[in-house]
Write a protein that holds these residues in place. Structure first.
Motif, mmCIF file in Angstrom:
data_model
loop_
_atom_site.group_PDB
_atom_site.id
_atom_site.type_symbol
_atom_site.label_atom_id
_atom_site.label_comp_id
_atom_site.label_asym_id
_atom_site.label_seq_id
_atom_site.Cartn_x
_atom_site.Cartn_y
_atom_site.Cartn_z
ATOM 1 N N ASP A 221 17.709 -2.915 0.545
ATOM 2 C CA ASP A 221 18.403 -2.990 1.631
ATOM 3 C C ASP A 221 19.028 -4.599 1.420
ATOM 4 O O ASP A 221 18.630 -5.740 1.047
ATOM 5 C CB ASP A 221 17.678 -3.278 3.269
ATOM 6 N N PRO A 222 20.520 -4.663 1.639
ATOM 7 C CA PRO A 222 21.321 -5.869 1.352
ATOM 8 C C PRO A 222 20.774 -7.087 2.224
ATOM 9 O O PRO A 222 20.817 -8.262 1.903
ATOM 10 C CB PRO A 222 22.717 -5.565 1.481
ATOM 11 N N HIS A 223 20.020 -6.739 3.480
ATOM 12 C CA HIS A 223 19.678 -7.917 4.420
ATOM 13 C C HIS A 223 18.232 -8.285 4.155
ATOM 14 O O HIS A 223 17.718 -9.288 4.352
ATOM 15 C CB HIS A 223 20.213 -7.515 5.793
ATOM 16 N N HIS A 224 17.490 -7.071 4.114
ATOM 17 C CA HIS A 224 15.801 -7.169 4.010
ATOM 18 C C HIS A 224 15.331 -7.275 2.565
ATOM 19 O O HIS A 224 14.100 -7.477 2.450
ATOM 20 C CB HIS A 224 15.410 -6.206 4.846
ATOM 21 N N GLY A 225 16.085 -6.687 1.704
ATOM 22 C CA GLY A 225 15.276 -6.399 0.311
ATOM 23 C C GLY A 225 14.786 -5.290 -0.034
ATOM 24 O O GLY A 225 14.963 -4.306 0.659
ATOM 25 N N LEU A 226 13.667 -5.292 -0.958
ATOM 26 C CA LEU A 226 13.024 -4.183 -1.357
ATOM 27 C C LEU A 226 12.263 -3.310 -0.353
ATOM 28 O O LEU A 226 11.910 -3.822 0.690
ATOM 29 C CB LEU A 226 12.128 -4.574 -2.207
ATOM 30 N N ASP A 227 12.517 -1.802 -0.272
ATOM 31 C CA ASP A 227 11.611 -1.012 0.819
ATOM 32 C C ASP A 227 10.225 -0.987 0.338
ATOM 33 O O ASP A 227 9.958 -0.113 -0.774
ATOM 34 C CB ASP A 227 12.356 0.290 0.859
ATOM 35 N N LEU A 228 9.583 -1.736 0.864
ATOM 36 C CA LEU A 228 7.958 -1.637 0.385
ATOM 37 C C LEU A 228 7.424 -0.264 0.692
ATOM 38 O O LEU A 228 6.374 0.123 0.016
ATOM 39 C CB LEU A 228 7.169 -2.724 0.765
#
Length: 479
Positions: A221-228
């Motif tokens: 996600d461009p705002h939160h980063g990697l989808d854990l």
């Protein structure tokens, strides 16, 4: 993967990206053997492999030449589970790379900042001092001593990030890509699965293919980063041997994981015993209000192999990087001696001096201030000239903007329109195996702001608005 197949794949890649054009003569067996540090037999096997596939031709007493009409390639190396070639991603990447060479205005699509931002005069002085020091009859330094000095300075630099890295853990390489390649060669075998990001820099996919690996893509996600969450599911369901992620200033989105999410990432991988190759080439260009720490800060088990580079933060073309390789350091060091040429000794000596005397940090602070100013001007220009509905992700550092175009504008369409105006941009589809991000483009703002830069953005915005108008006219006409 056998070395002759790796060598053949490297030559094939040069053919695909246009570096080796039809009719160009390949290096002689003796020269290739010396340059790649392999036996003549290995080179012969690589050339025979390429010749059997119709990619090169042998001419008596002349050598090997790139075929004038290379066969359409079914790559020597295997692609990830979702085929790039089926999606057309490779052909678009090649078109993008050709546009970079051919267009009169290639900088908006470039993967590097402009050299004018960097203090080459200061670096030249450091190199001259390093060469004088190395040539001194009294203080002559061996390559091993120079490398030890640099490793020591890199290890000291980790202290600022809250990481205790023993000097023995640091392996110096000829750039960050060499570092990541070494890590993958040590951690994986052909056919293994690794986790990469989506979107990801097209070089990541090239390496996956070259090493004959399979890839599972984890969305960013461009705002939160990697989808854990997606990553955890992939770890449960697949035999993932390693992860290759950019946790700070991800390319191309600019996303940065929070410290909490970096810690959660490292904790998750520790549960499954999966190593993380942390590609951290942009973190030194972070100019946000709060510092960005590497995920390695939270690594208690030696599973994080942290890769960095001075080429991005000090000067393009230096080709100097490293990996703090944790529990894998000895294997990485051994693999480097077997497969790769050492980094330039004078460059190592010069950079060690800049680090030791504080010059590096002073140069970085100046570069960060300039990049922050350039980002503000580029964002303002995109907002001013692009059509309504355009979304811009503004990262806390680096030199890229990830731009989502409004409905009615395709990134490939805009790429082609811009190319006709001698402007090169990076369409989003080159950053994913399945040609996603059809409405995204990556824009490089890492060059001094001039009227020409603003004119290019104005032209791009005009083309995007024209595409929107044509789409609306087509819909109304159809109605």
């Amino acid at each position: 993967m056998k070395r002759y197949l790796q060598l053949a794949a490297e030559f094939e890649s040069l053919m695909l990206n246009g570096t080796l054009e039809p009719g160009v003569r390949l290096p002689s067996v003796r020269r290739a053997s010396s340059s790649y540090r392999v036996s003549p037999s290995t080179v012969f096997h690589a050339y025979y492999t390429l010749e059997r596939r119709g990619l090169i031709v042998a001419r008596p007493r002349s050598g090997y030449f790139v075929a004038s009409r290379p066969a359409s390639t079914k790559a020597l190396t295997l692609v990830s589970k979702r085929s790039v070639e089926d999606a057309g991603g490779d052909s678009l990447t090649i078109r993008f790379m050709r546009a970079q060479r051919r267009c009169a205005h290639p900088w908006l699509g470039s993967s590097e900042p402009c050299a004018k931002l960097f203090p080459f005069s200061r670096i030249a002085r450091a190199l001259a001092a390093a060469i004088r020091r190395m040539a001194s009859s009294r203080n002559a330094l061996s390559a091993g001593e120079v490398e030890a000095d640099l490793r020591r300075q890199i290890a000291l630099r980790y202290v600022v990030t809250g990481v205790a890295v023993p000097i023995e853990e640091v392996v110096v390489t000829s750039g960050a890509l060499d570092a990541t390649m070494l890590c993958l060669q040590v951690l994986t075998r052909p056919g293994d699965t690794i986790a990469i990001e989506r979107p990801a820099f097209h070089t990541v996919r090239d390496v996956v293919k070259r090493l004959r690996l399979k890839a599972v893509e984890i969305p960013v996600d461009p705002h939160h980063g990697l989808d854990l969450g997606v990553l955890e599911e992939a770890l449960r369901q697949r035999p993932v041997r390693a992860c290759w992620f950019m946790t700070t200033l991800h390319q191309p989105t600019g996303a940065t994981l929070s410290d909490e999410r970096k810690q959660a990432l490292v904790r998750l991988l520790a549960i499954y015993g999966v190593p993380l190759i942390e590609d951290d080439v942009f973190r030194e260009l972070h100019f946000g209000l709060t510092p960005a720490y590497p995920a390695k800060r939270f690594d208690a088990k030696g599973l994080v192999l942290h890769c960095g580079s001075f080429s991005t933060s000090l000067a393009p073309g230096l080709h100097l990087g490293w990996v703090a390789a944790g529990r894998y350091a000895r294997r990485i060091e051994h693999a480097r001696w077997l497969t790769m040429a050492p980094a330039s000794v004078p460059v190592q000596c010069a950079i060690a001096g800049l680090l030791e005397h504080g010059d590096y940090d002073r140069l970085l602070r100046k570069l960060r201030r300039e990049l922050a100013s350039l980002q503000s001007r580029m964002v303002a220009a995109v907002v001013k000239y692009f059509p309504k509905g355009t979304l811009v992700v503004r990262p806390p550092g680096g030199f890229f903007l990830w731009v989502q175009l409004p409905e009615g504008v395709g990134a490939v369409q805009l790429f082609e329109m811009a190319e006709a105006h001698e402007i090169a941009i990076a369409p989003g589809a080159i950053f994913s195996c399945d040609s996603e991000f059809r409405r995204h483009i990556r824009i490089n703002y890492g060059r001094p702001w001039t009227r020409d830069v603003e004119k290019e953005i104005h032209t791009l915005g005009t083309l995007a608005r024209r595409a929107v108008a044509e789409q609306r006219a087509a819909r109304h006409g159809g109605a």
